[in-house]
Design a protein around this motif. Structure first.
Motif, short mmCIF file in Angstrom:
data_model
loop_
_atom_site.label_atom_id
_atom_site.label_comp_id
_atom_site.label_asym_id
_atom_site.label_seq_id
_atom_site.Cartn_x
_atom_site.Cartn_y
_atom_site.Cartn_z
N ASP A 1 1.02 -1.52 0.24
CA ASP A 1 -0.17 0.28 -0.45
C ASP A 1 1.02 1.61 0.17
OD1 ASP A 1 -2.53 -0.99 0.69
OD2 ASP A 1 -2.25 -1.83 1.86
N ILE A 2 0.01 2.30 -0.69
CA ILE A 2 0.91 3.17 -0.70
C ILE A 2 -0.09 4.32 0.04
CG2 ILE A 2 1.62 5.38 -2.21
CD1 ILE A 2 3.40 2.86 -3.07
N LEU A 3 0.51 5.59 0.60
CA LEU A 3 -0.72 6.57 1.83
C LEU A 3 -0.39 7.84 0.91
CD1 LEU A 3 -2.76 7.14 4.26
CD2 LEU A 3 -0.93 7.12 6.03
N LEU A 4 -1.54 8.22 0.14
CA LEU A 4 -1.30 9.42 0.00
C LEU A 4 -1.61 10.51 0.48
CD1 LEU A 4 -0.48 11.81 -2.07
CD2 LEU A 4 -1.87 10.89 -3.43
N LEU A 5 -1.22 10.96 1.17
CA LEU A 5 -0.96 11.97 2.53
C LEU A 5 -1.34 14.28 2.22
CD1 LEU A 5 0.90 10.99 5.41
CD2 LEU A 5 -1.71 11.15 5.11
N HIS A 6 -1.89 14.63 2.49
CA HIS A 6 -1.65 15.36 1.79
C HIS A 6 -0.66 16.97 2.98
CE1 HIS A 6 -5.81 16.51 -0.36
NE2 HIS A 6 -5.27 15.52 -0.55
N GLY B 1 5.13 -1.18 7.19
CA GLY B 1 5.63 -1.00 5.52
C GLY B 1 5.07 -0.20 4.66
N PHE B 2 3.66 0.04 5.47
CA PHE B 2 3.13 1.10 3.46
C PHE B 2 4.34 2.06 3.43
CE2 PHE B 2 0.98 2.77 8.00
CZ PHE B 2 1.25 4.15 7.27
N LEU B 3 3.89 2.29 2.49
CA LEU B 3 5.16 3.61 1.90
C LEU B 3 4.23 4.67 1.96
CD1 LEU B 3 7.55 4.75 -0.40
CD2 LEU B 3 6.23 4.58 -2.13
N GLU C 1 6.06 26.50 9.51
CA GLU C 1 5.08 25.60 10.06
C GLU C 1 4.72 24.63 9.52
OE1 GLU C 1 5.34 26.12 12.80
OE2 GLU C 1 3.56 25.14 13.66
N ASP C 2 4.28 25.10 7.94
CA ASP C 2 3.33 23.64 7.56
C ASP C 2 3.96 22.70 6.42
OD1 ASP C 2 1.56 26.03 7.30
OD2 ASP C 2 1.70 26.57 5.47
N ALA C 3 5.19 22.30 6.70
CA ALA C 3 6.40 21.34 6.63
C ALA C 3 6.53 21.13 7.72
CB ALA C 3 7.74 21.62 5.90
N LYS C 4 6.07 20.97 9.26
CA LYS C 4 6.88 20.27 10.76
C LYS C 4 5.52 18.67 10.68
CE LYS C 4 7.86 23.53 13.75
NZ LYS C 4 7.62 24.32 14.72
N GLY C 5 4.69 18.78 9.65
CA GLY C 5 4.04 17.05 9.83
C GLY C 5 5.19 16.25 8.79
N MET C 6 5.11 16.51 7.67
CA MET C 6 6.01 15.86 6.20
C MET C 6 7.33 15.39 7.23
SD MET C 6 6.52 17.29 2.49
CE MET C 6 7.89 18.38 3.66
N GLN C 7 7.89 16.81 7.72
CA GLN C 7 9.21 16.29 8.59
C GLN C 7 9.50 15.45 9.18
OE1 GLN C 7 10.57 20.43 8.39
NE2 GLN C 7 10.75 20.96 7.10
N LEU C 8 8.33 15.54 10.10
CA LEU C 8 8.10 14.81 11.16
C LEU C 8 8.21 13.36 10.91
CD1 LEU C 8 6.37 15.43 14.25
CD2 LEU C 8 6.58 13.47 13.24
N LEU C 9 7.65 12.94 9.60
CA LEU C 9 7.36 11.85 9.07
C LEU C 9 8.56 11.11 8.33
CD1 LEU C 9 5.49 9.56 8.02
CD2 LEU C 9 4.38 10.44 6.33
N VAL C 10 9.22 12.04 7.61
CA VAL C 10 10.19 12.05 6.58
C VAL C 10 11.24 11.42 7.53
CG1 VAL C 10 11.77 13.47 5.98
CG2 VAL C 10 11.07 12.31 4.64
N ASP C 11 11.29 12.29 9.05
CA ASP C 11 12.73 11.33 9.94
C ASP C 11 13.11 10.49 10.51
OD1 ASP C 11 15.26 13.83 10.13
OD2 ASP C 11 13.68 15.35 11.38
N GLN C 12 11.92 9.19 10.22
CA GLN C 12 11.39 8.49 10.54
C GLN C 12 11.31 7.22 9.86
OE1 GLN C 12 8.88 9.09 14.52
NE2 GLN C 12 8.36 10.72 14.24
N VAL C 13 11.25 7.39 8.52
CA VAL C 13 10.57 6.18 8.08
C VAL C 13 11.89 6.24 6.83
CG1 VAL C 13 8.12 6.99 8.17
CG2 VAL C 13 9.16 8.09 6.39
N PRO C 14 11.59 4.58 6.17
CA PRO C 14 12.79 4.45 5.50
C PRO C 14 12.91 5.02 4.34
CG PRO C 14 11.84 2.98 6.26
CD PRO C 14 11.34 3.46 6.85
#
Ligand SMILES: Cc1ncc(COP(=O)(O)O)c(C=O)c1O
Length: 394
Positions: free
Chosen positions: A170-175, A202-204, A220-233
């Motif tokens: 699965d691929i999870l598309l987020l805004h 294991g979804f992308l 501020e607007d990039a914080k959620g995305m950055q929090l995620l990218v810091d943690q996922v492979p």
């Protein structure tokens, strides 16, 4: 051969524009198409953009092909803008694309070429083009619950419960921010839980960020995305310069691939180049040259940030003005969601009948489904809009 082609269904947003243009009323209000307008009703060219264009014109020495990856200085500058503060920077590659639309399609093609049985999960509701772009690339599309129609905010419990069921195919598309069409964004806690679920199951994650700087500000607007990218492979990102640089028609955007290593990310980008070679070949140069000039020049960068802040403040100011007006007129809090939403849009939940009545009686144009482009409103129209909403029973 073309006699076989039936007349296609018209695009609802584009036909609304035509109707609006042909409406002779001078006090008509267009809240349909998703472009930012200033208080004079104009989508302006940003001063930083005009200044960068002047520099470019003076310096330009060739129109020779640029290459499949586009403008590498643009790629680097945009990557820094989105991910500069994260640990993912060293394992990310970026490819210039024709708008975020091009990035969405390129990334979808990459998924289809790499893992064709993937299912892309989009929010309900989502950006009108997410589904067709993924389907055209040959991918399956499913929806996860998102908006609570009562509160007009995100039902995070329902969303996370569905996401917890996703797995390796699965691929999870987020805004990334400023959800289109609802305006309702997820909390940082939800981003954190998504990171934990992606690592566990294991979804992308696939983040589409088209409005950075138009919600709570650039960082501020990039914080959620950055929090995620810091943690996922692994993660993929599509981004747009249409709104935050006002470059809509210049078709300026990028696709980013975050992987376990820079080698893997580089290979994935090369694969995307191979795929784009089979369609549009290489992206247009002008918009990317403007963005890279602005981001790499301290003065222009500061000017751009100031202009973007002003746009952001105008929209947030309109949101608050609407809430104040609604509170006065309706003596209720039921429209407070306008100030809780972020970015250009709010999904109002208006029925088709209400939308039709707003158009016929008041000359207020809203797309089917009830998405309102707050960024298209003038301060002087706030009272009329609030009165009209209450008149039709919103
Ligand atoms: C969520 C989202 N993604 C992508 C896009 C496409 O943007 P672009 O103009 O860069 O192709 C839009 C445009 O409205 C959008 O709202």
């Amino acid at each position: 051969m073309f006699e076989q082609i039936a007349a296609p269904k018209g695009d609802p947003i584009l036909s609304l524009i035509t109707e609006y243009r042909n409406d002779p009323r001078s006090d008509k209000i267009d809240l349909g198409i998703g472009v930012y307008r200033n208080d004079e009703g104009i989508t302006p060219i940003m001063k930083a953009v005009s200044a960068a264009e002047k520099l470019l014109l003076a310096q330009e020495s060739t129109k020779a092909y640029q290459g499949l990856t586009g403008d590498e200085l643009f790629n680097e500058a945009l990557q820094n803008l989105l991910l500069g503060t994260t640990s993912a920077l060293g394992r990310t590659t970026t490819l210039q694309t024709p708008g975020a639309s091009g990035a969405l399609r390129n990334l979808a093609d990459l998924i289809a070429a790499t893992k064709p049985d993937s299912t892309v999960w989009i929010s309900n509701p989502s950006y009108i083009n997410h589904r067709p772009i993924m389907l055209r690339a040959g991918l399956k599309v499913e929806e996860y619950p998102y908006l609570d129609p009562k509160t007009k905010l995100v039902n995070e419990a329902a969303m996370l419960a569905k996401i917890a069921e996703l797995g390796a195919d699965d691929i999870l598309l987020l805004h990334g921010c400023c959800h289109n069409p609802s305006g309702a964004d997820i909390s940082l806690e939800a981003w954190q839980q998504i990171a934990a679920l992606a690592n566990k199951n294991g979804f992308l994650p696939f983040v589409d960020i088209a409005y950075q700087g138009l919600g709570n500000g650039l960082e501020e607007d990039a914080k959620g995305m950055q929090l995620l990218v810091d943690q996922v492979p692994e993660m993929i990102i599509s981004t747009s310069c249409s709104k935050n640089f006002g470059l809509y028609r210049e078709r300026t955007g990028a696709a980013m691939i975050v992987s376990n290593s820079i080698e893997q990310a580089t290979n994935a980008r090369a694969k995307m180049c191979e795929l784009s070679r089979g369609s549009y070949s290489m992206p247009p140069a002008h918009g990317a040259a403007i963005v890279r000039t602005i981001l790499n020049d301290a003065e222009l960068n500061a000017l751009w940030r100031q202009e973007l802040d002003e746009m952001n403040q105008r929209v947030n100011g309109l949101r608050q003005a609407l809430v104040n007006e609604f509170q006065t007129l309706s003596q209720s809090d039921r429209f407070n969601y306008f100030a809780q939403h972020k970015g250009m849009f709010s999904l109002t939940g208006l029925s088709d009948d209400m939308i039709a009545q707003l158009k016929s009686e008041f000359g207020i144009y809203i797309v089917g489904g009830g998405r309102v482009n707050i960024a298209g409103l003038k301060e002087s129209e706030v009272t009329t809009l609030a009165q009209a909403f209450i008149h039709v029973g919103a």
